[in-house]
Design an enzyme around this catalytic site. Structure first.
Site, PDB file in Angstrom:
ATOM      1  N   PHE A   1       1.534   3.036   2.486  1.00 34.97           N
ATOM      2  CA  PHE A   1       2.369   3.026   3.689  1.00 34.97           C
ATOM      3  C   PHE A   1       3.586   2.131   3.479  1.00 34.97           C
ATOM      4  O   PHE A   1       4.697   2.465   3.852  1.00 34.97           O
ATOM      5  CB  PHE A   1       1.513   2.521   4.857  1.00 34.97           C
ATOM      6  CG  PHE A   1       2.182   2.620   6.201  1.00 34.97           C
ATOM      7  CD1 PHE A   1       1.879   3.684   7.043  1.00 34.97           C
ATOM      8  CD2 PHE A   1       3.082   1.675   6.633  1.00 34.97           C
ATOM      9  CE1 PHE A   1       2.480   3.784   8.291  1.00 34.97           C
ATOM     10  CE2 PHE A   1       3.689   1.764   7.872  1.00 34.97           C
ATOM     11  CZ  PHE A   1       3.390   2.827   8.701  1.00 34.97           C
ATOM     12  N   GLY A   2       3.380   0.992   2.853  1.00 40.52           N
ATOM     13  CA  GLY A   2       4.443   0.026   2.648  1.00 40.52           C
ATOM     14  C   GLY A   2       3.874  -1.376   2.551  1.00 40.52           C
ATOM     15  O   GLY A   2       2.654  -1.568   2.486  1.00 40.52           O
ATOM     16  N   PRO A   3       4.736  -2.403   2.550  1.00 38.32           N
ATOM     17  CA  PRO A   3       4.252  -3.780   2.429  1.00 38.32           C
ATOM     18  C   PRO A   3       3.580  -4.271   3.704  1.00 38.32           C
ATOM     19  O   PRO A   3       3.882  -3.808   4.811  1.00 38.32           O
ATOM     20  CB  PRO A   3       5.533  -4.565   2.140  1.00 38.32           C
ATOM     21  CG  PRO A   3       6.623  -3.749   2.753  1.00 38.32           C
ATOM     22  CD  PRO A   3       6.202  -2.318   2.608  1.00 38.32           C
TER      23      PRO A   3
ATOM     24  N   GLY B   1       0.834  -1.201   0.000  1.00 32.81           N
ATOM     25  CA  GLY B   1       0.000   0.000   0.000  1.00 32.81           C
ATOM     26  C   GLY B   1       0.858   1.235   0.000  1.00 32.81           C
ATOM     27  O   GLY B   1       2.079   1.181  -0.181  1.00 32.81           O
TER      28      GLY B   1
ATOM     29  N   ASP C   1      -9.562   8.589   3.626  1.00 27.62           N
ATOM     30  CA  ASP C   1      -9.049   7.684   2.583  1.00 27.62           C
ATOM     31  C   ASP C   1      -9.874   6.400   2.543  1.00 27.62           C
ATOM     32  O   ASP C   1      -9.338   5.291   2.490  1.00 27.62           O
ATOM     33  CB  ASP C   1      -7.570   7.367   2.835  1.00 27.62           C
ATOM     34  CG  ASP C   1      -6.871   6.850   1.580  1.00 27.62           C
ATOM     35  OD1 ASP C   1      -7.404   7.071   0.473  1.00 27.62           O
ATOM     36  OD2 ASP C   1      -5.802   6.245   1.695  1.00 27.62           O
TER      37      ASP C   1
END
Length: 834
Positions: free
Chosen positions: A527-529, A525, A643
């Site tokens: 943000f990160g994995p 995403g 979001d």
């Protein structure tokens, strides 16, 4: 004396009656009615007035049309070049049937000048409509003799046509005021013109192009960046009538809109806020210096994010280097190496090729060619020695340029791909060979060193092998007690407080995810994995690890910690703990075996696609709504998610939805109903218009996102990837059209469709609720409490939704194009399942 008093009374009575007649609220001027300054007539629903006004602090008088509820906002002026000097003017139907404006000496100052030779003045009337249009009619035949919408001044109103006739050159256009207090024709006009049979929008300054909005592709102006996303302004279509007239128009709206060309040359669209009784700006252009026509000259490219903003296209150099360095870029650029005009030239060979420039405002002077294949565009351009560049649009087809490339702008996150023709020598990186002499030896040395390091590491690891059971015991001992609130960050100079949230060590989470192995990857995403992990006690967890290049940092991390650790609801994902060690920032969530909604909903190969029947989808919609209600009203804090989208809705074993990802969430104070931000974050396609354009968010912003999400669940398709190819409509446009045609069942995902009346009624109701949520103005959208009452059936009779603001939007994402990061720090994420 008695007789005299009686005469006086009779005279007074007659005067009062005459005055009363003039003050009657009427929308029509006939041959028997004279409108005198300061009297007015008002449209039927009291939207617009026709009367006299003085702009600013001047004493000059003008006849004009203005809003009944905002009389200082003038939308049309009759005698703009011939002001009146006193208050003794009048308006009447003349002997020839025209509307005339007379000054105090009974001289004609202005007239409609329509051809009325065969019309009796007694049959002529002028009416002011609720659209703001003045219509002069022959009542005997009902024919319109003249209308103000065909002679606008500086304001464009809905239902007004901006037109251009390709045979006669006749245009209906806006012209600016000379200044804010002088309605006299100014330096700017806004027109719709046609070049090579393609309409373009232009603002001209003293006859020369000033801002170019075109070309028009049937849905949007390709030179207006916001139109690729949200701002479409409800434009209808450009038509080519039998007499060769091109025009575009806008539908009439519930709320009052207007687009004005101001004395500075800017088009400003404003809307009326009935709650605050004031106008607010929806959009204004030009937005920056790159919007000004030809800022960087021929073969120059403008990018407002660069400094300087102008640069030459690759393969070109400044025509005058001294002027260019002084910031005078209008001279543009010239080609460095001549074209070879050899077909199918390749890098390193003899011939020409094309350099692709992405997300561009295409140049002026388009030469179109109808073709649906972009490969054909390249083939035709390469075969024509005069072709300098090409582009392709699904609605227009191929577009070529043969003379010059001017008014080129790098949008960066929207627009078309522009392919410019260069000689093969320009397509080769001149420093490539020099770099190879450096890179090859360096790579060889690094490979050798890496090999020795790897061998040494394997040898040390073998000597230090530890029993798995001892590892687990050690991990259990390394868990930080939950009552500890501070942990060391980086070099021990910074401390991060994560409150009462249980803390995990990095080592423990690394072992739980098998050193963050790819086999345990659930998705990636913004943000990160996110990885699946199994703790030593067998508990399954989802480990969300901040990526270094994610664009997010400790602010978003701590925001999510501070928000979600205070929330407890069955439709919100539960945060189990966190980890902050050195540069690592990790959040630990409960594991959701059915992953995220977008995986189950939009992947046609996923088995869950068939499992999500009508009942489950309704339950998911209801659960998301209940989670949103908790955030907005029932929790200790008032939280705006900002979001909300399918990838941020997780599904548990029983397909119950849980809202996740609170990194962008904001907490509202008890008396706060909205907030403005300069840092717009979220995902295109789910953001409310007022948030995407102005940075203003509120509970109604989340309601808009929920409406899009609801329609996606019913349709089973992603809104940002959806395009009705038959009509080139967005998901919202298709939903609104089918619902308004009482054909809602045609919108429903075929995998859950049936023909029962109960099903049709339930789906129609859901779609109507979704359309109510995505209305343009926040005040028109239901609150989340009302929304839940609608979903549960407590509210039986639903309001009629307005046409969505995106209903005519040509979605720039429909081709699968990935949109980048915009100048206003808009965060775009393409998330996948946990």
């Amino acid at each position: 004396m008695v007789q005299l008093s009686l005469q006086q009374l009779i005279f007074l009575f007659i005067c009062l009656c005459f005055q009363y007649c003039l003050c009657l609220e009427t929308d029509t001027i006939s041959s028997s009615l004279v409108l005198k300054d300061p009297d007015t007539i008002v449209s039927q629903n009291k939207a617009f007035k026709l009367g006299f006004f003085s702009p600013g602090n001047t004493t000059n008088r003008y006849l004009g049309v203005f809003y009944a509820f905002s009389e200082e906002t003038v939308v049309w002026v009759a005698n703009r070049d011939t002001p009146l000097k006193d208050h003794y003017s009048s308006v009447a139907i003349s002997k020839d049937g025209n509307l005339v404006l007379l000054n105090g000496r009974n001289q004609t100052v202005w007239s409609t000048n329509a051809h009325t030779s065969n019309i009796s003045p007694k049959n002529t009337t002028l009416q002011i409509l609720d659209t703001g249009n003045l219509v002069l009619r022959d009542n005997a035949t009902g024919t319109t003799i003249w209308q103000s919408f065909s002679h606008p001044t500086n304001v464009y109103l809905p239902t007004m046509n901006s037109s251009y006739n390709i045979h006669t050159g006749k245009m209906v256009f806006l012209s600016s005021w000379k200044n804010e207090t002088d309605p006299q024709v100014g330096n700017f006009i806004s027109t719709t013109e046609v070049f090579n049979n393609i309409p373009i929008g232009l603002i001209r300054k003293n006859g020369r192009p000033y801002v170019r909005n075109g070309p028009w592709n049937g849905q949007i102006f390709l030179g207006v960046r916001p139109m690729f996303f949200y701002f479409v302004a409800g434009f209808a279509q450009v038509k080519n009538d039998s007499d060769g007239t091109f025009y575009y128009t806008q539908p009439l709206r519930k709320n009052f809109f207007q687009t004005a060309l101001n004395s500075s040359g800017s088009l400003v669209e404003t809307a009326w806020d009935d709650h605050k009784k004031s106008w607010f700006t929806v959009w204004e252009g030009p937005a920056n210096e790159c919007d000004i026509y030809g800022t960087c000259g021929p073969f120059g490219s403008c990018n407002i994010r660069n400094s300087p903003i102008c640069s030459c296209l690759r393969g070109f150099e400044p025509t005058n280097k001294d002027e260019w360095e002084r910031g005078n870029w209008t001279g543009g650029c010239r080609r460095k190496n001549p074209l070879q005009c050899v077909r199918d030239g390749v890098a390193g060979g003899n011939g020409d090729g094309f350099l692709r420039l992405s997300f561009m405002k295409i140049p002026d002077f388009v030469e179109p060619f109808s073709s649906s294949q972009i490969d054909e565009c390249r083939h035709r351009c390469l075969g024509n020695c005069s072709c300098l560049a090409y582009a392709h649009d699904n609605n227009i087809g191929c577009m070529f340029w043969s003379n010059t490339l001017i008014d080129v702008v790098e949008f960066g996150d929207a627009g078309l791909d522009l392919y410019i023709r260069l000689s093969s020598s320009e397509l080769i990186d001149k420093h490539q060979h020099k770099r190879l002499y450096i890179i090859i030896p360096v790579v060889a040395v690094m490979f050798t060193i890496s090999t020795f390091v790897f061998i040494a590491w394997c040898w040390i690891t073998k000597l230090k092998g530890v029993n798995a059971k001892m590892k687990n015991t050690l991990e259990e001992a390394e868990v930080v007690p939950s009552d500890s609130t501070e942990i060391v960050f980086n070099d021990e100079s910074k401390v991060v407080n994560i409150g009462e949230l249980p803390q995990f060590t990095f080592k423990m989470l690394a072992n739980a995810t098998d050193q963050f192995h790819e086999n345990n990857l659930l998705g990636r995403g913004g943000f990160g994995p996110v990885y699946k992990g199994i703790l030593a006690n067998g508990k399954e967890i989802a480990v969300k690890r901040l990526a270094v290049d994610s664009g997010q940092g400790i602010q978003e991390f701590m925001n999510e910690v501070s928000v979600i650790c205070k929330l407890q609801h069955r439709n919100l994902v539960r945060l189990l703990g966190g980890c902050v060690e050195k540069e690592e920032k990790i959040l630990v969530y409960e594991y959701m075996p059915n992953k995220s909604l977008d995986v189950c909903l939009f992947d046609p190969t996923h088995p869950a696609k068939k499992i999500l029947d009508c009942t489950k989808r309704i339950n998911i919609i209801d659960g998301i709504g209940r989670g949103l209600l908790y955030l907005h009203r029932d929790s200790r804090l008032r939280i705006i998610h900002r979001d909300l989208k399918p990838s941020n809705v997780l599904l548990d074993d029983d397909w119950n939805p849980k809202i996740s990802d609170f990194g962008m969430a904001r907490i509202f104070r008890g008396n706060q109903d909205h907030c403005d931000t300069a840092r717009v974050v979220g995902t295109y396609g789910y953001m409310a218009p007022e948030y995407a354009i102005h940075g203003r968010f509120s509970e109604k912003s989340d309601v808009f996102s929920f409406g899009v999400l609801l329609l996606e669940i019913i349709k089973g398709e992603k809104s940002t990837h959806y395009c009705n190819h038959e009509r080139s409509q967005s998901l919202l446009a298709t939903a609104w059209k089918l619902w308004s045609e009482d054909n809602s069942v045609a919108f429903v995902d075929e995998s859950i469709g049936n023909n029962t009346e109960t099903f049709k009624e339930e789906m129609g109701r859901c779609i109507q609720i979704g359309l109510l949520c995505v209305q343009e103005f926040p005040n028109d959208r239901p609150s989340v409490q009302t929304l839940m009452s609608m979903l549960t059936g407590e509210i039986v009779d639903l309001p009629t939704p307005e046409r969505p603001v995106l209903s005519d939007n040509w979605n720039g994402l429909s081709s699968g194009t990935q949109i980048g990061i915009s100048i206003n720090h808009l965060t775009l994420t393409e998330l996948h399942g946990r």
